[in-house]
Design a protein around this motif. Structure first.
Motif, PDB file in Angstrom:
ATOM      1  N   LEU A 124       0.762  -1.341   0.046  1.00 39.94           N
ATOM      2  CA  LEU A 124      -0.209   0.055   0.156  1.00 39.94           C
ATOM      3  C   LEU A 124       0.717   1.176   0.092  1.00 39.94           C
ATOM      4  N   ILE A 125       1.957   1.124   0.766  1.00 43.54           N
ATOM      5  CA  ILE A 125       2.840   2.273   0.776  1.00 43.54           C
ATOM      6  C   ILE A 125       3.727   2.286  -0.201  1.00 43.54           C
ATOM      7  N   GLY A 126       4.183   1.159  -0.619  1.00 45.19           N
ATOM      8  CA  GLY A 126       5.482   1.394  -1.649  1.00 45.19           C
ATOM      9  C   GLY A 126       4.753   1.158  -3.069  1.00 45.19           C
ATOM     10  N   VAL A 127       3.691   0.681  -3.369  1.00 41.95           N
ATOM     11  CA  VAL A 127       2.891   0.636  -4.620  1.00 41.95           C
ATOM     12  C   VAL A 127       1.845   1.432  -4.777  1.00 41.95           C
ATOM     13  N   ALA A 128       0.953   1.593  -3.937  1.00 43.19           N
ATOM     14  CA  ALA A 128      -0.592   2.145  -4.050  1.00 43.19           C
ATOM     15  C   ALA A 128       0.013   3.717  -4.109  1.00 43.19           C
ATOM     16  N   VAL A 129       0.658   4.388  -3.171  1.00 40.84           N
ATOM     17  CA  VAL A 129       0.764   5.646  -3.037  1.00 40.84           C
ATOM     18  C   VAL A 129       1.533   6.359  -4.295  1.00 40.84           C
ATOM     19  N   PRO A 130       2.807   5.690  -4.638  1.00 41.54           N
ATOM     20  CA  PRO A 130       3.301   6.164  -5.639  1.00 41.54           C
ATOM     21  C   PRO A 130       2.441   5.967  -6.888  1.00 41.54           C
ATOM     22  N   LEU A 131       1.947   4.803  -7.144  1.00 42.55           N
ATOM     23  CA  LEU A 131       0.920   4.599  -8.375  1.00 42.55           C
ATOM     24  C   LEU A 131      -0.026   5.621  -8.532  1.00 42.55           C
ATOM     25  N   TYR A 132      -0.598   6.257  -7.396  1.00 40.76           N
ATOM     26  CA  TYR A 132      -1.658   7.102  -7.319  1.00 40.76           C
ATOM     27  C   TYR A 132      -1.059   8.453  -7.575  1.00 40.76           C
ATOM     28  N   ILE A 133       0.180   8.779  -7.054  1.00 39.46           N
ATOM     29  CA  ILE A 133       0.626  10.082  -7.416  1.00 39.46           C
ATOM     30  C   ILE A 133       1.279  10.062  -9.020  1.00 39.46           C
ATOM     31  N   VAL A 134       1.867   9.077  -9.570  1.00 36.60           N
ATOM     32  CA  VAL A 134       2.451   9.446 -10.717  1.00 36.60           C
ATOM     33  C   VAL A 134       1.039   9.269 -11.774  1.00 36.60           C
ATOM     34  N   THR A 135       0.120   8.639 -11.435  1.00 32.60           N
ATOM     35  CA  THR A 135      -0.998   8.672 -12.338  1.00 32.60           C
ATOM     36  C   THR A 135      -1.630   9.983 -12.353  1.00 32.60           C
ATOM     37  N   MET A 136      -1.835  10.818 -11.195  1.00 36.36           N
ATOM     38  CA  MET A 136      -2.441  11.822 -11.261  1.00 36.36           C
ATOM     39  C   MET A 136      -1.459  13.089 -11.591  1.00 36.36           C
ATOM     40  N   ALA A 137      -0.238  12.960 -11.297  1.00 35.05           N
ATOM     41  CA  ALA A 137       0.685  14.015 -11.761  1.00 35.05           C
ATOM     42  C   ALA A 137       0.991  13.907 -13.108  1.00 35.05           C
ATOM     43  N   SER A 138       1.245  12.533 -13.738  1.00 36.63           N
ATOM     44  CA  SER A 138       1.655  12.528 -15.155  1.00 36.63           C
ATOM     45  C   SER A 138       0.377  12.177 -16.073  1.00 36.63           C
ATOM     46  N   ASN A 174      -3.609  12.367 -15.032  1.00 33.21           N
ATOM     47  CA  ASN A 174      -4.898  13.098 -14.965  1.00 33.21           C
ATOM     48  C   ASN A 174      -4.728  14.738 -15.056  1.00 33.21           C
ATOM     49  N   ILE A 175      -3.660  15.103 -14.513  1.00 31.73           N
ATOM     50  CA  ILE A 175      -3.532  16.587 -14.515  1.00 31.73           C
ATOM     51  C   ILE A 175      -3.080  17.376 -15.898  1.00 31.73           C
ATOM     52  N   PRO A 176      -2.254  16.676 -16.260  1.00 25.40           N
ATOM     53  CA  PRO A 176      -1.722  17.000 -17.962  1.00 25.40           C
ATOM     54  C   PRO A 176      -2.877  16.652 -18.883  1.00 25.40           C
ATOM     55  N   GLY A 177      -3.733  15.589 -18.551  1.00 28.73           N
ATOM     56  CA  GLY A 177      -4.891  15.316 -19.467  1.00 28.73           C
ATOM     57  C   GLY A 177      -6.011  16.380 -19.476  1.00 28.73           C
TER      58      GLY A 177
END
Length: 407
Positions: free
Chosen positions: A236-250, A252-255
């Motif tokens: 959850l800490i090592g995969v879910a949080v980074p996965l969420y952050i890169v998905t949002m930052a790279s 959803n927000i650029p989209g």
């Protein structure tokens, strides 16, 4: 970021009232349908190898990776069709390519494939919360660009080195793939990765025809492999949080920014709810994350898709239908690629990510806080984790600390 049912940006509506409505194209919806098919084809073929590499790295079997690709195609297709039809905008969705690259760099997680599934579910839930709670979206947007991009670049580096290593192990196959990619980069850049994949598939077919490899015909039928999620705090800490952050930052927000450049304002709450729930629903079948398309979004939103902005939603809807058709061939594609010599899939994935790596490195080092970006990049690229938590999380944490101290 705004929520609710939001219309296209005001300058579009103002232009519509100030000038006559655009004339109906003699081709009708044909340009939009064509653009939608191209959007789906480019989005699928340019990064499916990254998805397979990522899912396999965190413990998926070939059948489970094929199931994940199928689940991603179906969930993003349905979400894209629903959003584009409901809001009459060219809202295109995609799987999280940076997220898949993150998985490939993270490797096996504590708890294996079921724990990775649990991390996918959590990432989807966080995306839903982001749509409903604006403050969380603001926190993600507040992460310094150089830190987020440096983490992504560090995760991408080992994948982009794969073609170099593969030349040593399978030169007869990998060298033609790289050569075709290079030539197309010069003359038809959009199709370079697709041509590289076609070359890899041809090499796999030659291996089968020569009797060096055996094709498992029974595995070519599309099917879902469901796995119950396991809740591992390390995952959850090592995969879910980074996965969420890169998905949002790279993604959803650029989209949203890409669509805004064509005078469309994304219905933020609806988009995050659809993509987040789609991720949660697809996770047990192996789908890691779906999100707003970023780069490929322009293919359906640009004037080339249709001269009338009000009819470009047809392109996004067509892309969704096309993804449903591509989903039917996902298992056959995975089975064929599995017969290719070692390093072939990794080579295609690495070539597909070179442009993303270059952009991420540029953003990471362009800031005046480049020292923090370099630290983040090196820790993420090292692949070294602590306490069962992957390097991406520690890279993000270290980069933020260094940036704070040096400020």
């Amino acid at each position: 970021m705004t929520s609710g049912n939001i219309r296209p940006m005001s300058n579009v509506s103002a232009a519509a009232t100030a000038t006559p409505a655009p004339e109906r194209s003699p081709a009708g919806p044909a340009p939009a349908i064509s653009a939608g098919m191209v959007t789906a084809l480019v989005g699928f073929t340019s990064s499916f190898a990254v998805v397979l590499s990522g899912l396999t790295a965190v413990g998926a079997s070939p059948a489970q990776a094929a199931s994940g690709l199928l689940a991603l195609c179906v969930t993003l297709a349905i979400g894209m069709m629903a959003l584009s039809y409901r809001y009459r905008m060219p809202i295109t969705l995609a799987w999280s390519t940076p997220g898949a690259a993150l998985l490939a760099g993270a490797g096996a997680v504590e708890g294996g494939w079921p724990a990775a599934i649990g991390a996918f579910v959590m990432a989807g839930a966080l995306i839903v919360v982001t749509g409903l709670w604006q403050r969380l979206g603001g926190l993600v947007a507040a992460i310094p660009v150089e830190i987020a991009q440096a983490m992504l670049a560090g995760v991408l580096l080992p994948l982009c080195l794969a073609p170099v290593r593969a030349v040593q192990t399978s030169p007869a196959v990998v060298a033609p793939v790289i050569l075709v990619w290079l030539v197309l980069q010069r003359y038809a850049q959009r199709w370079a990765v697709i041509a590289a994949f076609v070359t890899a598939a041809a090499c796999a077919a030659i291996s089968i025809a020569a009797g060096h490899r055996r094709l498992d015909v029974g595995a070519m039928a599309p099917r879902l492999e469901l796995t119950l999620p396991h809740w591992s705090w390390q995952a959850l800490i090592g995969v879910a949080v980074p996965l969420y952050i890169v998905t949002m930052a790279s993604q959803n927000i650029p989209g949203t920014a890409v669509l805004a450049s064509f005078d469309y304002r994304v219905p933020w709450r609806a988009a995050m709810t659809v993509t987040g729930l789609g991720t949660v629903i697809g996770a047990p079948a192996g789908g890691h994350a779906i999100n707003l398309a970023a780069i490929s979004a322009a293919l359906s939103a640009a004037p080339a898709a249709h001269p009338d902005p009000k009819r470009r939603w047809i392109a996004a809807f067509t892309a969704g239908v096309s993804y449903l058709l591509l989903a039917l061939g996902s298992a056959a594609l995975v089975t064929l690629i599995a017969t290719a010599p070692a390093g072939t899939l990794e080579t295609v994935a690495g070539l597909a990510l070179l442009a993303t790596l270059a952009a991420a490195l540029g953003a990471a080092l362009r800031s005046e806080h480049r020292e923090a970006g370099v630290v983040t990049f090196l820790i993420a690229a090292s692949g070294v984790g602590f306490a069962g938590i992957g390097a991406a999380f520690w890279a993000l944490l270290a980069g933020l600390i260094v940036r704070k101290v040096l400020r």
